[in-house]
Design an enzyme around this catalytic site. Structure first.
Site, PDB file in Angstrom:
ATOM      1  N   GLU A   1      -7.159   0.164  -0.226  1.00 27.80           N
ATOM      2  CA  GLU A   1      -7.320  -1.209  -0.807  1.00 27.80           C
ATOM      3  C   GLU A   1      -8.820  -1.806  -0.443  1.00 27.80           C
ATOM      4  OE1 GLU A   1      -5.101  -3.589   2.329  1.00 27.80           O
ATOM      5  OE2 GLU A   1      -5.319  -5.291   0.772  1.00 27.80           O
TER       6      GLU A   1
ATOM      7  N   ASP B   1      -3.400   1.952   2.708  1.00 27.30           N
ATOM      8  CA  ASP B   1      -3.835   0.904   3.120  1.00 27.30           C
ATOM      9  C   ASP B   1      -4.215   1.087   4.887  1.00 27.30           C
ATOM     10  OD1 ASP B   1      -3.874  -1.811   3.936  1.00 27.30           O
ATOM     11  OD2 ASP B   1      -2.069  -2.465   2.741  1.00 27.30           O
TER      12      ASP B   1
ATOM     13  N   ILE C   1      -5.004  -0.976   7.081  1.00 27.61           N
ATOM     14  CA  ILE C   1      -3.967  -1.933   7.789  1.00 27.61           C
ATOM     15  C   ILE C   1      -3.250  -2.943   6.883  1.00 27.61           C
ATOM     16  CG2 ILE C   1      -3.860  -3.773   9.563  1.00 27.61           C
ATOM     17  CD1 ILE C   1      -6.540  -3.300  10.419  1.00 27.61           C
ATOM     18  N   ASP C   2      -1.847  -2.510   6.720  1.00 27.96           N
ATOM     19  CA  ASP C   2      -0.732  -3.342   6.111  1.00 27.96           C
ATOM     20  C   ASP C   2      -0.358  -4.328   7.296  1.00 27.96           C
ATOM     21  OD1 ASP C   2       0.508  -3.964   3.710  1.00 27.96           O
ATOM     22  OD2 ASP C   2       2.270  -3.203   4.446  1.00 27.96           O
TER      23      ASP C   2
ATOM     24  N   THR D   1      -2.330  -7.347   7.602  1.00 26.33           N
ATOM     25  CA  THR D   1      -3.528  -7.934   8.177  1.00 26.33           C
ATOM     26  C   THR D   1      -3.585  -9.145   8.664  1.00 26.33           C
ATOM     27  OG1 THR D   1      -4.849  -6.670   6.471  1.00 26.33           O
ATOM     28  CG2 THR D   1      -6.054  -8.289   7.409  1.00 26.33           C
TER      29      THR D   1
ATOM     30  N   ASP E   1       0.068  -0.678  -0.602  1.00 24.79           N
ATOM     31  CA  ASP E   1       1.137  -1.027   0.329  1.00 24.79           C
ATOM     32  C   ASP E   1       2.600  -0.696   0.427  1.00 24.79           C
ATOM     33  OD1 ASP E   1      -0.407  -3.667   1.136  1.00 24.79           O
ATOM     34  OD2 ASP E   1      -0.082  -4.209  -1.123  1.00 24.79           O
TER      35      ASP E   1
HETATM   36  C1  IPD Z   1      -0.016  -7.419   2.348  1.00 28.50           C
HETATM   37  C2  IPD Z   1       1.360  -7.312   3.010  1.00 28.50           C
HETATM   38  C3  IPD Z   1       2.470  -8.266   2.627  1.00 28.50           C
HETATM   39  C4  IPD Z   1       2.517  -8.317   1.132  1.00 28.50           C
HETATM   40  C5  IPD Z   1       1.154  -8.740   0.703  1.00 28.50           C
HETATM   41  C6  IPD Z   1       0.227  -7.519   0.834  1.00 28.50           C
HETATM   42  P1  IPD Z   1      -2.204  -6.542   3.315  1.00 28.50           P
HETATM   43  O1  IPD Z   1      -0.890  -6.486   2.498  1.00 28.50           O
HETATM   44  O2  IPD Z   1       1.953  -6.106   2.422  1.00 28.50           O
HETATM   45  O3  IPD Z   1       3.724  -7.920   3.304  1.00 28.50           O
HETATM   46  O4  IPD Z   1       3.514  -9.478   1.001  1.00 28.50           O
HETATM   47  O5  IPD Z   1       1.382  -8.639  -0.797  1.00 28.50           O
HETATM   48  O6  IPD Z   1      -1.144  -7.856   0.232  1.00 28.50           O
HETATM   49  O7  IPD Z   1      -3.012  -7.355   2.866  1.00 28.50           O
HETATM   50  O8  IPD Z   1      -1.860  -6.948   4.898  1.00 28.50           O
HETATM   51  O9  IPD Z   1      -2.804  -4.929   3.280  1.00 28.50           O
END
Ligand code: IPD
Length: 312
Positions: free
Chosen positions: A83, A101, A103-104, A106, A251
């Site tokens: 990412e 990813d 940290i999913d 964030t 993600d």
């Molecule tokens: C997000 C999360 C969120 C989703 C967003 C993503 P991130 O990832 O997965 O649930 O709805 O579209 O961007 O930015 O925390 O790695």
């Protein structure tokens, strides 16, 4: 044709040791978990990417650096997509590829809401093949290898196979149930304007609304903030459906494996599109169980338009 491609142009994966890669990713996930739980997220160390709600922290970048260096050292011939280092125009290829990813969730991490994870996926021929997802705050580790099942290891689960409960048919013998019996996950995302935001708001309203007002009257909608953990939640059977427009391959890649191995399915978020692409940015994930296709159709009937994300 190279040594590793077949006559059809596909990558010949027969010599790849999936278990070894899985175990390697589990060890990385634990190392990353240590970094994530010992970091102290603060607003002063948090920045944003496309807009003020699309957050990134120093820890996201540090974890991705650690992960990519370890992968590069061990598997120098394989591709990597992460990412924090992704650049517009980067595309996935049939070559073996780690999709990461760091940290999913964030936003949750920044707010210390304990629903965040590292998500480590691996594709061959664009097919999600290994998934490792670790929430270090709850010590929940979800893993899966294509064709070999998926599992949850946690303080409460001793490597239990997913789903964690019997997958009931979606409809009873009288045809009652279906979407109205479902617990749905739907995310707001960080893009809060235009066609797609409008469709999300209207769709959430229709899903929740009482049947006498033309709604589906689902049991409820959860918006939890981590796509990877949302896939795992559907895989476990804790939720029935997850609808998403806007997130990325990193993600969903690992969660895709975990869910498919638990008997679930993934289609496109837009009505009528039965085939979802790993990098298609629109997903409707549904748990396994008799009648899932009818639930998908019911859900699509609540989608108030067509999401444009992923079509540009
Ligand atoms: C997000 C999360 C969120 C989703 C967003 C993503 P991130 O990832 O997965 O649930 O709805 O579209 O961007 O930015 O925390 O790695």
């Amino acid at each position: 044709m190279t040594d590793s491609t077949t006559e059809t142009g596909a990558y010949d994966a027969s010599s790849i040791n999936l278990q070894e890669i899985h175990d390697f990713l589990v060890s990385i996930a634990h190392a990353a978990g240590q970094m994530i739980t010992t970091a102290r997220p603060s607003n002063s160390r948090t920045g944003s990417k496309t807009n003020a709600a699309d957050l990134v922290t120093e820890t996201d970048r540090a974890v991705e650096k650690m992960v990519s260096e370890r992968i590069q050292e061990r598997y120098p011939d394989y591709q990597f997509m992460g990412e924090e280092t992704y650049k517009p125009g980067d595309t996935l290829t049939p070559s073996p590829t780690f999709i990461v990813d760091p940290i999913d969730g964030t936003t949750n991490f920044v707010h210390t809401f304990p629903y965040a994870c590292i998500s480590l996926g691996f594709t061959i021929n664009l097919i999600p093949t290994i998934g490792v997802i670790y929430n270090p705050f709850t010590n929940q580790l979800f893993t899966g290898i294509k064709g070999q099942g998926s599992y949850l290891t946690s303080p409460l689960h001793d490597r239990e196979r997913l789903p964690l409960k019997h997958l009931e048919p979606f409809y009873d013998e009288n045809g009652a149930g279906g979407l109205s019996n479902c617990l749905v996950i739907g995310e707001w995302g960080s893009d809060r304007s235009g066609n797609d935001y409008d469709i999300k708001v209207k769709t959430f309203r229709k899903l929740c609304a009482d049947k006498k007002d033309g709604g589906a009257m689902v049991h409820s909608i959860r918006s939890l903030g981590s796509a990877a953990l949302n896939f795992c939640g559907v895989a476990a059977g804790w939720a029935d459906v997850y609808w998403e427009g806007g997130c990325w391959a990193w993600d969903v890649c690992a969660g895709w494996v975990v869910l498919k191995e638990a008997g679930g399915e993934i289609v496109d978020a837009n009505p009528g599109m039965w085939k979802a692409k790993i990098d298609g940015r629109r997903y409707l994930a549904v748990r396994g169980g008799e009648g899932w296709e009818a639930v998908v159709k019911e859900f699509w009937g609540c989608v108030e338009g067509e999401l444009k994300v992923g079509m540009e």
